[in-house]
Enzyme design. Sequence first.
Site, PDB file in Angstrom:
ATOM      1  N   HIS A   1       0.905  -1.268  -0.088  1.00 46.79           N
ATOM      2  CA  HIS A   1       0.083   0.110  -0.036  1.00 46.79           C
ATOM      3  C   HIS A   1       0.777   1.274   0.250  1.00 46.79           C
ATOM      4  O   HIS A   1       0.229   2.616   0.124  1.00 46.79           O
ATOM      5  CB  HIS A   1      -0.893  -0.059   1.119  1.00 46.79           C
TER       6      HIS A   1
ATOM      7  N   LYS B   1       3.072   4.390  -1.442  1.00 49.50           N
ATOM      8  CA  LYS B   1       2.967   5.398  -2.395  1.00 49.50           C
ATOM      9  C   LYS B   1       4.291   6.109  -2.481  1.00 49.50           C
ATOM     10  O   LYS B   1       4.207   7.168  -1.540  1.00 49.50           O
ATOM     11  CB  LYS B   1       1.861   6.075  -2.635  1.00 49.50           C
TER      12      LYS B   1
ATOM     13  N   ASP C   1      16.263  11.112  -8.832  1.00 47.74           N
ATOM     14  CA  ASP C   1      17.683  11.229  -8.757  1.00 47.74           C
ATOM     15  C   ASP C   1      18.145  11.123  -7.369  1.00 47.74           C
ATOM     16  O   ASP C   1      19.385  11.668  -7.092  1.00 47.74           O
ATOM     17  CB  ASP C   1      18.327  12.772  -9.190  1.00 47.74           C
TER      18      ASP C   1
ATOM     19  N   HIS D   1      -9.357  11.338   2.028  1.00 47.51           N
ATOM     20  CA  HIS D   1      -8.464  10.201   1.800  1.00 47.51           C
ATOM     21  C   HIS D   1      -7.375  10.391   2.554  1.00 47.51           C
ATOM     22  O   HIS D   1      -6.515   9.729   2.735  1.00 47.51           O
ATOM     23  CB  HIS D   1      -8.188  10.092   0.485  1.00 47.51           C
TER      24      HIS D   1
ATOM     25  N   LYS E   1      -4.345  10.603   5.638  1.00 51.68           N
ATOM     26  CA  LYS E   1      -3.919   9.649   6.618  1.00 51.68           C
ATOM     27  C   LYS E   1      -3.174  10.405   7.843  1.00 51.68           C
ATOM     28  O   LYS E   1      -2.032  10.638   7.275  1.00 51.68           O
ATOM     29  CB  LYS E   1      -3.254   8.336   6.235  1.00 51.68           C
TER      30      LYS E   1
ATOM     31  N   ASP F   1      -0.931  16.222  20.791  1.00 52.29           N
ATOM     32  CA  ASP F   1      -0.527  17.202  21.607  1.00 52.29           C
ATOM     33  C   ASP F   1      -0.048  18.338  20.834  1.00 52.29           C
ATOM     34  O   ASP F   1       0.889  19.270  21.301  1.00 52.29           O
ATOM     35  CB  ASP F   1       0.261  16.789  22.644  1.00 52.29           C
TER      36      ASP F   1
END
Length: 400
Positions: free
Chosen positions: A146, A148, A153, A318, A320, A325
């Site tokens: 999952h 990404k 370079d 979408h 995440k 704190d």
Amino acid sequence: MTFAFVSSVLLILILLWLVLDFQLGKKKHLSIVSRNETAIIHGNFDIFTHGKRLFADYFHELRNAKKHIHVLFYIVKDDCVSQEFLSILKEKARNGVEVRLLVDRLGSWKVKKAAVKDLRAAGVQFAFSNTIKLPYLFYSSQVRNHRKISIIDGEIGYLGGFNVGKEYIDEEPSLGIWRDYHLKITGPSVNFLQSEFLIDWSEYAGGNLQADSTYFPALEGGAVRHQFMPTEAHHLEQNYLSLIGQANHSMIIGSPYFIPSNQILAELLAALKRGVQLSIIVPFTADHMLVQEASFRYLRKLLRAGATVYQYKKGFYHAKTLVIDDKICDIGTANFDKRSMFLNKEINCYIYDPAFIQRLVDVLKKDINDSERLTLAELNKLNPVRSIKEFIAAIVSYFL
């Protein structure tokens, strides 16, 4: 023997095989994984919350690559955005840039043989990750890559929630504006992203490139203190438990899918009991069947204990993230669900820089303003269809 009897026996045998396959596959997986994380390092960060801006920047950097491009995505689709992305990779490969593209076998099922053939003909090195394989067919079908990440370079890294497809630039009418968080990173930690990519590449494409210094240039540090946490199997749950346990005052969780483990739920309830203010942002509109209904049983318990839940209404949420704190924030590829905690390969970035965290908190405040509060009264309204869906979702929540 009747047809019904034979069918029942076959069904029992299939269910038994699925259970044994999954349990034995999980046991094998747990026996071979090890924890891997960076020390706290310093780099420079930018955050993208809108797909059109991200892909304009990302495609620009891809086109400017001089030496090598390494890309790992969970989903690459077959549409105008994906075609532009693949065309850039082919063009760079034809011009002498080393290009490696690794995509998840099931997540990127729309990448067909013809497209792979064209990529390879242009010089792009291509592989599918996390293929379904013997002896644990069912378990291996559930363990997805999952992540990404992109490394250009060896100097520029990208990490976050966006995949490659038209919905990520707001061109899927049923979802509307796509809200996500994606990081652009420079500094020494790009070497770690490079290393993680090459580990995954070696597993599925072969070859060991870790010792090749051309992929790991010397890089100057930056201002943002952070560390990377790649996870698989059970590691993410342990990381979340540690983070939640550190909360003293406030916690914000943003996730498209909120399906925590029992241990995580218990830790969240304990945080609320000791006075931590817990805010949770989830989508108002679901993009997958049953994921929303699966979250309701957990959200009810948290609402009763004093949590605040917001449903994002200005498109599809979408993103995440986890903010503790206003001192630690987590942005990466992992959802706040059992699949990310126990099955998927994920990679998250923990950031400890006050200025960057405040920038993220400002983003979260905007997202909250674009949301509607979910109440316990709403969740407890009589709704037989929803109740049936919740019952089914509870059974299969591990795999949603």
